[in-house]
Design an enzyme around this catalytic site. Sequence first.
Site, PDB file in Angstrom:
ATOM      1  N   CYS A   1     -18.622  -1.382 -17.824  1.00  0.00           N
ATOM      2  CA  CYS A   1     -18.616  -1.209 -16.368  1.00  0.00           C
ATOM      3  C   CYS A   1     -19.683  -2.044 -15.656  1.00  0.00           C
ATOM      4  O   CYS A   1     -20.841  -2.063 -16.074  1.00  0.00           O
ATOM      5  CB  CYS A   1     -18.829   0.271 -16.037  1.00  0.00           C
ATOM      6  SG  CYS A   1     -18.826   0.570 -14.263  1.00  0.00           S
TER       7      CYS A   1
ATOM      8  N   GLU B   1       0.831  -1.210   0.000  1.00  0.00           N
ATOM      9  CA  GLU B   1       0.000   0.000   0.000  1.00  0.00           C
ATOM     10  C   GLU B   1       0.866   1.260   0.000  1.00  0.00           C
ATOM     11  O   GLU B   1       0.559   2.231  -0.675  1.00  0.00           O
ATOM     12  CB  GLU B   1      -0.934   0.016   1.219  1.00  0.00           C
ATOM     13  CG  GLU B   1      -2.097  -0.956   1.113  1.00  0.00           C
ATOM     14  CD  GLU B   1      -2.993  -0.656  -0.072  1.00  0.00           C
ATOM     15  OE1 GLU B   1      -3.242   0.521  -0.364  1.00  0.00           O
ATOM     16  OE2 GLU B   1      -3.421  -1.611  -0.734  1.00  0.00           O
TER      17      GLU B   1
HETATM   18 FE1  SF4 Z   1     -18.765   2.855 -14.475  1.00  0.00          FE
HETATM   19 FE2  SF4 Z   1     -19.895   5.137 -13.890  1.00  0.00          FE
HETATM   20 FE3  SF4 Z   1     -17.236   4.957 -14.053  1.00  0.00          FE
HETATM   21 FE4  SF4 Z   1     -18.757   4.813 -16.242  1.00  0.00          FE
HETATM   22  S1  SF4 Z   1     -18.520   6.567 -14.901  1.00  0.00           S
HETATM   23  S2  SF4 Z   1     -17.016   3.488 -15.720  1.00  0.00           S
HETATM   24  S3  SF4 Z   1     -20.515   3.729 -15.487  1.00  0.00           S
HETATM   25  S4  SF4 Z   1     -18.554   3.962 -12.550  1.00  0.00           S
END
Ligand code: SF4
Length: 360
Positions: free
Chosen positions: A213, A44
């Site tokens: 994501c 870390e």
């Molecule tokens: Fe995921 Fe939101 Fe980041 Fe886009 S902005 S990668 S949807 S967390």
Amino acid sequence: MKQSALQTPPPGFSGEIVRWQSTHGRNSLPWQNTRDPYRVWLSEIMLQQTQVATVLDYYARFLDRFPTVAELAAASEDEVLGLWSGLGYYSRARNLHRCAKDVVALHGGQFPGTAEQLQTLPGIGRSTAAAIASFCFGERVAILDGNVKRVLTRVLAFSADLAQSANEKALWNLATELLPKRNLPDTMPRYTQGLMDLGASICAGRQPQCLLCPVQKLCRGFAEGDPGKYPVKTRKLKRSAQGLSLLWAQRPDGSVWLERRPGRGVWGGLYCLPVFESDDELKAVLPPALQSRLAPLPQFVHVLTHKDLYLSPWVAGLGAGQALPKAMVSEERPGAWFGPSAWPALGLPAPIRKLLAQVA
Ligand code: SF4
């Protein structure tokens, strides 16, 4: 109404992060799959402001030389700085050493078992303490480093200015609300790692890869259409520039005079060519016989976080039996002659190491 009052964490967030981490996150880094606080702490500290790819070699070398916190505590600061050399941000190395000593002296060689206690040790801030406590002890505590701030402000569409400490505190509170609530020994390490992984990969930079994501459906920044505008932080780092002159005094056998820098300030505690505020100041300490041997090397720039250093090296080749002036060999400027074979093990600032490598 304040931003924090508008926010309620999206339900299901931590579960999605935990699931994604187990299948898509990083699971085989050398400091993972262990609950040994010494190894986790070491990683870390090294990973602060430094990329994983760079840390890998340093981490292996440190563990090889110091398999336990007691062995690190017993080492000399010179050796620790020498091994750290090239990783930058040397206050981390000095704190690392102090922390190891405190763990041995105050805690019997065992790292304390809670984030609150870990924070009392040198160099361990709130987020680092939380990372160690969640990885090693499954404690339900939030991390909030730069990557995680980016992810969370986007997910929450948290538009309050993080330059204000009240807003940062509100984000800490929301980060805590988002934490897993069940099966903490398993979920906390994975959730913490998952946020780090997401922030270092898919949700990186100004243009996050939202289509990949795992929390896109929960992400309010994505729903708004411009998640890249988060986080909001108005205070900009003020950059400055400084010129420094370096004396490269070399004896006929190739050894170079290196001074130990004061503990505080740029390159604190490291060995370095003697540093002067200007060329005139450098020349002023040298007797005429040495001044006539001075030859300039090309100036180069070294970029620090807040500052650009314009470095002007001057080579002074000493003749046989010629000594440095007394003003340069004093308790205020402790130094010694080091031959090229000694340079690799010394704690040297990166630009000085590069400069010396040109002749080694
Ligand atoms: Fe995921 Fe939101 Fe980041 Fe886009 S902005 S990668 S949807 S967390």
